[in-house]
Scaffold this active site. Sequence first.
Site, PDB file in Angstrom:
ATOM      1  CB  SER A  34      -0.922   0.005   1.228  1.00  0.00           C
ATOM      2  OG  SER A  34      -0.153  -0.046   2.413  1.00  0.00           O
ATOM      3  CG  ASP A  58      -4.311  -5.409   5.405  1.00  0.00           C
ATOM      4  OD1 ASP A  58      -3.481  -5.238   6.323  1.00  0.00           O
ATOM      5  OD2 ASP A  58      -5.392  -4.784   5.329  1.00  0.00           O
ATOM      6  CB  SER A 124       9.186   4.988  17.107  1.00  0.00           C
ATOM      7  OG  SER A 124       9.451   6.369  17.066  1.00  0.00           O
ATOM      8  CB  ALA A 125      13.178   7.653  19.658  1.00  0.00           C
ATOM      9  CE1 TYR A 150       4.753   5.376  13.450  1.00  0.00           C
ATOM     10  CE2 TYR A 150       5.716   7.142  14.765  1.00  0.00           C
ATOM     11  CZ  TYR A 150       5.857   5.979  14.039  1.00  0.00           C
ATOM     12  OH  TYR A 150       7.099   5.409  13.919  1.00  0.00           O
ATOM     13  CE  LYS A 154       5.977   2.175  14.882  1.00  0.00           C
ATOM     14  NZ  LYS A 154       6.095   0.918  14.124  1.00  0.00           N
ATOM     15  CG  ASN A 180      14.909  11.418  13.637  1.00  0.00           C
ATOM     16  OD1 ASN A 180      14.910  11.228  14.852  1.00  0.00           O
ATOM     17  ND2 ASN A 180      14.039  12.217  13.057  1.00  0.00           N
ATOM     18  CG  ASN A 199       4.770  13.283   6.593  1.00  0.00           C
ATOM     19  OD1 ASN A 199       3.980  14.204   6.533  1.00  0.00           O
ATOM     20  ND2 ASN A 199       4.472  12.049   6.224  1.00  0.00           N
ATOM     21  NE  ARG A 291       6.787  18.211  12.070  1.00  0.00           N
ATOM     22  CZ  ARG A 291       7.506  17.322  11.396  1.00  0.00           C
ATOM     23  NH1 ARG A 291       7.274  17.119  10.118  1.00  0.00           N
ATOM     24  NH2 ARG A 291       8.479  16.660  11.979  1.00  0.00           N
TER      25      ARG A 291
END
Length: 337
Positions: A34, A58, A124-125, A150, A154, A180, A199, A291
Site C-alpha cells: 500500500s 494485509d 520508535s524513540a 502513531y 508504537k 531518525n 513529512n 510544527r
Amino acid sequence: MRVLLTGGAGYIGSHTALVLLEHGHEVLVLDDFSNSSIEAIRRVEQLASASIAVVRADLADLEAARTALEGERFDAVIHLAGLKAVGESTEQPTRYYRTNLVSTLNLLEMMRERAVTSLVFSSSATVYGTPQTRTLAEDHPVGQGITNPYGFTKAMNEQIIRDAQAAWPEFGAVLLRYFNPVGAHPSGRIGEDPSGIPNNLMPFISQVAVGRREKLMVFGSDYPTVDGTGVRDYIHVMDLAEGHVAALEHIAAGVAAYNLGTGRGSSVLEVVRAFEGATGIAVPYEIVAARAGDLAEAVADPRLANNELGWQASRSLDEACRDSWAWQSANPSGFDA
Ligand code: UDP
C-alpha cells in the site's frame, strides 16, 4: 534462518532484507504494497544476487494473512509493517490504531499457532514522549507525553508484545526504538520513496535538491538548541538494518528494548549544511513556525545496544547525505519512474 519480514518492501524493510541476505539468512517478505513497491524487492535481489520470497497480504486481515502464509515456513519474524505518518495519524486515528495494533495482534497469534518464538519489533524513540533527560536511555519512562496516535500505537504495541510474552515464556522479543533513519544503500539502487509530500526532513531536502520542491521549510528557530532549530539523532539506514540483524541473532526468551541511534544530535540547519557539503548542491530554505507536537531535541543513549548486541552505528551524517543523494538523483521519482 528463514525470516518473515513484514513490511519488507518499505524503506527500512528493503535495507534490512539486503543485510539479512548478506548474512546468509533467507527472506520471506509479507507486504500489502500500500506504501511500497515490488521494484524495491527486485533491486535488493539484484544487489544481493539472491532471491526473496514475497507474499502479498494485509497483515491486519487475519484470514488473508493466514491464507497467504499457508505452506510458508519461517523461524523468526521482523515486524515492520504499519502506518507511519505522524500528521496523518492525527487525521485518521482509528485507521492508525486499527492497522498498527490489529497487525501486531494477528502476527502474535500466527506466531503462537506456528510456535515461532523470535520477534524483532520496529518501535520508535517516540515512545519516550517528552524527554526527561538530555539523552534517552531505554529505562526512560515510556508513554508519557506522546503527542500523536502513531506514537501511541508504537507504545501500545510494545505493551501488547510484553503481555504476549508474559503468557508464553518461551517467546522472545526485541523492541528496537529507532531514532531518525536517513540515507540509503550506497549504490543508490534502493532508498526512501515517500508518497506525496515528504513529512521527514531528509527526503524533503533531497526533493528540494533534485528540483521537485522549491525550498525546505524549517519548522521553528527558537528551540533551546545550538542554533534554535530542532535536534535529532540521525542514523544511517544501513546501520539501522544491521541493528535488526544483530537483534535477531541475540534474541532470548523474554523482552528486551534497545535504542538504535548514534548518540549524536544534529540540528535541522546542520543537516542542511551537511547535505550541501556532501553533494555540492544548495538547499534553499525558509524558517517558518514550529510544527505542532515537535520536540526540541531527541538524542539516543545507544550504549545498551552497543554493549549487549555488539552493534554500533558506524556511518556519518555526511555519508547518509551522500547516499540519500545517490538514491534521489538516480531515481528522481522514486521506484515508479
Ligand atoms: N523538519 C523541518 N522541515 C521539514 C521536516 C522536518 O524543519 O520539512 C524538522 C522537524 O521539525 C524536526 C526534524 O526536522 O526538528 C526531524 O523531523 P522529521 O519529521 O524528519 O522526524 P521526527 O523527529 O519529527 O520524527
